[in-house]
Design a protein around this motif. Structure first.
Motif, PDB file in Angstrom:
ATOM      1  N   ALA A 154       0.854  -1.188   0.000  1.00 21.77           N
ATOM      2  CA  ALA A 154       0.000   0.000   0.000  1.00 21.77           C
ATOM      3  C   ALA A 154       0.885   1.232   0.000  1.00 21.77           C
ATOM      4  N   SER A 155       0.412   2.292  -0.619  1.00 22.87           N
ATOM      5  CA  SER A 155       1.152   3.555  -0.597  1.00 22.87           C
ATOM      6  C   SER A 155       1.210   4.084   0.826  1.00 22.87           C
ATOM      7  N   ILE A 156       2.286   4.790   1.146  1.00 20.60           N
ATOM      8  CA  ILE A 156       2.411   5.343   2.492  1.00 20.60           C
ATOM      9  C   ILE A 156       1.183   6.194   2.825  1.00 20.60           C
ATOM     10  N   ASN A 157       0.784   6.084   4.103  1.00 18.34           N
ATOM     11  CA  ASN A 157      -0.351   6.858   4.638  1.00 18.34           C
ATOM     12  C   ASN A 157      -1.687   6.514   3.985  1.00 18.34           C
ATOM     13  N   THR A 158      -1.789   5.291   3.440  1.00 16.42           N
ATOM     14  CA  THR A 158      -3.070   4.833   2.899  1.00 16.42           C
ATOM     15  C   THR A 158      -3.397   3.459   3.473  1.00 16.42           C
ATOM     16  N   ALA A 159      -4.655   3.075   3.350  1.00 13.13           N
ATOM     17  CA  ALA A 159      -5.101   1.786   3.880  1.00 13.13           C
ATOM     18  C   ALA A 159      -4.718   0.647   2.942  1.00 13.13           C
ATOM     19  N   GLY A 228      -3.740 -17.319  22.349  1.00 13.96           N
ATOM     20  CA  GLY A 228      -3.879 -18.735  22.675  1.00 13.96           C
ATOM     21  C   GLY A 228      -2.559 -19.483  22.689  1.00 13.96           C
ATOM     22  N   GLY A 229      -1.474 -18.761  22.945  1.00 14.99           N
ATOM     23  CA  GLY A 229      -0.166 -19.391  22.945  1.00 14.99           C
ATOM     24  C   GLY A 229       0.371 -19.671  21.553  1.00 14.99           C
ATOM     25  N   LEU A 230      -0.264 -19.096  20.524  1.00 15.21           N
ATOM     26  CA  LEU A 230       0.119 -19.344  19.136  1.00 15.21           C
ATOM     27  C   LEU A 230       0.471 -18.028  18.457  1.00 15.21           C
ATOM     28  N   GLY A 231       1.004 -18.104  17.235  1.00 19.57           N
ATOM     29  CA  GLY A 231       1.360 -16.888  16.516  1.00 19.57           C
ATOM     30  C   GLY A 231       1.358 -17.085  15.015  1.00 19.57           C
ATOM     31  N   ALA A 232       1.303 -15.969  14.298  1.00 21.09           N
ATOM     32  CA  ALA A 232       1.381 -15.953  12.836  1.00 21.09           C
ATOM     33  C   ALA A 232       1.962 -14.611  12.429  1.00 21.09           C
ATOM     34  N   SER A 233       2.417 -14.490  11.168  1.00 18.02           N
ATOM     35  CA  SER A 233       3.003 -13.228  10.723  1.00 18.02           C
ATOM     36  C   SER A 233       2.555 -12.892   9.303  1.00 18.02           C
ATOM     37  N   PHE A 234       2.647 -11.598   8.984  1.00 14.87           N
ATOM     38  CA  PHE A 234       2.252 -11.067   7.684  1.00 14.87           C
ATOM     39  C   PHE A 234       3.401 -10.216   7.146  1.00 14.87           C
ATOM     40  N   ASN A 235       3.717 -10.382   5.866  1.00 13.50           N
ATOM     41  CA  ASN A 235       4.726  -9.560   5.207  1.00 13.50           C
ATOM     42  C   ASN A 235       4.027  -8.434   4.444  1.00 13.50           C
ATOM     43  N   LEU A 236       4.338  -7.193   4.819  1.00  9.45           N
ATOM     44  CA  LEU A 236       3.706  -6.027   4.217  1.00  9.45           C
ATOM     45  C   LEU A 236       4.775  -5.073   3.677  1.00  9.45           C
ATOM     46  N   THR A 237       4.366  -4.251   2.706  1.00  5.33           N
ATOM     47  CA  THR A 237       5.279  -3.266   2.125  1.00  5.33           C
ATOM     48  C   THR A 237       4.577  -1.932   1.965  1.00  5.33           C
ATOM     49  N   ASN A 238       5.220  -0.874   2.459  1.00  8.16           N
ATOM     50  CA  ASN A 238       4.750   0.498   2.245  1.00  8.16           C
ATOM     51  C   ASN A 238       5.480   1.068   1.038  1.00  8.16           C
ATOM     52  N   THR A 239       4.727   1.432   0.011  1.00  6.60           N
ATOM     53  CA  THR A 239       5.325   1.922  -1.232  1.00  6.60           C
ATOM     54  C   THR A 239       5.238   3.443  -1.317  1.00  6.60           C
ATOM     55  N   PRO A 240       6.025   4.050  -2.234  1.00  9.03           N
ATOM     56  CA  PRO A 240       5.947   5.503  -2.399  1.00  9.03           C
ATOM     57  C   PRO A 240       4.532   5.922  -2.802  1.00  9.03           C
ATOM     58  N   PRO A 241       4.204   7.191  -2.564  1.00  6.35           N
ATOM     59  CA  PRO A 241       2.863   7.659  -2.954  1.00  6.35           C
ATOM     60  C   PRO A 241       2.727   7.659  -4.467  1.00  6.35           C
ATOM     61  N   PRO A 242       1.522   7.533  -5.010  1.00  7.78           N
ATOM     62  CA  PRO A 242       1.344   7.555  -6.462  1.00  7.78           C
ATOM     63  C   PRO A 242       1.702   8.924  -7.036  1.00  7.78           C
ATOM     64  N   ASN A 243       2.222   8.901  -8.241  1.00  3.96           N
ATOM     65  CA  ASN A 243       2.547  10.156  -8.908  1.00  3.96           C
ATOM     66  C   ASN A 243       1.270  10.918  -9.251  1.00  3.96           C
ATOM     67  N   PRO A 244       1.287  12.246  -9.111  1.00  5.98           N
ATOM     68  CA  PRO A 244       0.094  13.023  -9.464  1.00  5.98           C
ATOM     69  C   PRO A 244      -0.090  13.086 -10.976  1.00  5.98           C
ATOM     70  N   VAL A 245      -1.327  13.336 -11.392  1.00  6.25           N
ATOM     71  CA  VAL A 245      -1.603  13.605 -12.805  1.00  6.25           C
ATOM     72  C   VAL A 245      -1.194  15.053 -13.079  1.00  6.25           C
ATOM     73  N   PRO A 246      -0.309  15.285 -14.052  1.00  6.96           N
ATOM     74  CA  PRO A 246       0.123  16.673 -14.308  1.00  6.96           C
ATOM     75  C   PRO A 246      -1.016  17.526 -14.878  1.00  6.96           C
ATOM     76  N   VAL A 247      -0.990  18.801 -14.539  1.00  2.96           N
ATOM     77  CA  VAL A 247      -1.980  19.769 -15.020  1.00  2.96           C
ATOM     78  C   VAL A 247      -1.219  20.938 -15.647  1.00  2.96           C
ATOM     79  N   LEU A 248      -1.547  21.291 -16.903  1.00  2.00           N
ATOM     80  CA  LEU A 248      -0.878  22.397 -17.597  1.00  2.00           C
ATOM     81  C   LEU A 248      -1.709  23.674 -17.469  1.00  2.00           C
ATOM     82  N   SER A 249      -0.997  24.805 -17.222  1.00  2.00           N
ATOM     83  CA  SER A 249      -1.692  26.096 -17.090  1.00  2.00           C
ATOM     84  C   SER A 249      -1.188  27.152 -18.066  1.00  2.00           C
TER      85      SER A 249
END
Length: 333
Positions: A154-159, A228-249
């Motif tokens: 997931a991108s940083i600061n997103t769900a 319950g005396g047990l465990g499990a793990s998850f591998n997660l990755t925080n990715t860079p934020p998506p690039n914005p769509v450019p706007v010309l003025s």
């Protein structure tokens, strides 16, 4: 003569006969013995529950005559169901036992199989029968597995798109409800945030889940779950934020003379990144990144040979990104 009926009490006794007016009497030595088998009852073990794979308490029947006197020596057969929830007597679905002096026959140890549910174990002998109502219930926690949300990005600061889920089961794979599970993420660096809390309980399907979001640091890491005396793990990755769509003025210049040759075009706007590239009528231009609000592009001479308009766009790459709106570069005299 007279008929004498034995009462319901076992034992020996004497019956005396006398005649009125005669001094002498006659004595009869009599014995009341146990009658024929009349009833069989479950005296111990009915209504029990045991965890799958565990032993039940003793299963015992009593055999009695019509006067409730115990009958010894009656062979009793115990029988368990052949499929579904059931159990075995030392590896067999049936077992034999003989009533003792108290009229009681005790089955060998009966062990629940791995299937949850209620059922009856029958007992029969001497033309009589009875049964035991038994239930196989879930065992203690034996395994916890990550069953949802592992390997996500997931991108940083997103769900993250999927909740993190674990499933808790007993030794036979039966789900266990009511197990407290706590999820934990790294205390620093790339990590996760639990917006709705990090502790929960397993449901009827043995599942426990929490929603999760990436923090503001890029990188890969592990989230753990424990309970319950047990465990499990998850591998997660925080990715860079998506690039914005450019706007010309704006463009500078926005007009050039026909045949003016090569020139530098300044493009104003927003959402520019270092890998943004400019295009003129779909032709890639050599582009320089100045800032998030300015690009410069080299326009080749062939684009100004004829009068007309040239459409200028900017493209930013994935993730995110996209193609900007188009602005008009006018070519004329």
């Amino acid at each position: 003569s007279s008929t004498i009926f034995a009462d319901g009490t076992l034992g020996s006794y004497s019956a005396v006969a006398s005649v009125e007016g005669v001094a002498d009497t006659a004595s009869f030595a009599l014995t009341n013995v146990v009658g024929a088998p009349y009833v069989m009852t479950a005296v111990s073990g009915d209504g029990q529950s045991a965890a799958v794979g565990a032993d039940f308490g003793a299963l015992q029947v009593g055999v009695y005559d019509a006067s409730s006197n115990p009958i010894a020596g009656v062979e009793v057969t115990f029988s368990a169901p052949g499929e579904g929830a059931s159990g075995k007597f030392g590896g067999s679905l049936t077992a034999q036992a003989t009533t003792d002096a108290n009229g009681v026959a005790s089955a060998p140890t009966f062990t629940a199989n791995e299937v949850l549910g209620s059922y009856s174990v029958g007992a029969g002998g001497a033309g009589l029968s009875t049964s035991f109502a038994l239930t196989n219930v879930v065992g203690g926690p034996a395994a916890m597995n990550a069953t949802g949300g592992d390997g996500q990005s997931a991108s940083i600061n997103t769900a993250f798109s999927s909740a993190l889920q674990v499933t808790v089961t007993d030794a036979f794979g039966n789900p266990i409800s009511g197990v407290d599970v706590t999820f934990s993420a790294p205390a620093e660096g790339a990590s996760a945030i639990f917006p709705d809390g990090n502790s929960t309980q397993t449901d009827a399907s043995g599942n426990a889940s929490v929603s999760v979001s990436a923090n503001g640091v890029e990188g890969s890491y592990s989230v753990t779950a424990a309970g319950g005396g047990l465990g499990a793990s998850f591998n997660l990755t925080n990715t860079p934020p998506p690039n914005p769509v450019p706007v010309l003025s704006g463009l500078s210049p926005s007009w050039v003379e026909t045949g003016s040759g090569v020139f530098t075009l300044t493009i104003a706007g927003s959402g520019f990144i270092s890998s943004s590239t400019a295009y003129a009528d779909g032709q890639l231009l050599a582009t320089s990144f100045i800032s998030a609000n300015e690009l410069q592009a080299n326009v080749s001479a062939n684009l100004t040979l004829e009068p007309g308009i040239v459409l200028i766009t900017v493209v930013s790459p994935f993730p995110g990104g996209g193609t900007s709106n188009a602005l008009t570069l006018n070519v004329g005299f």
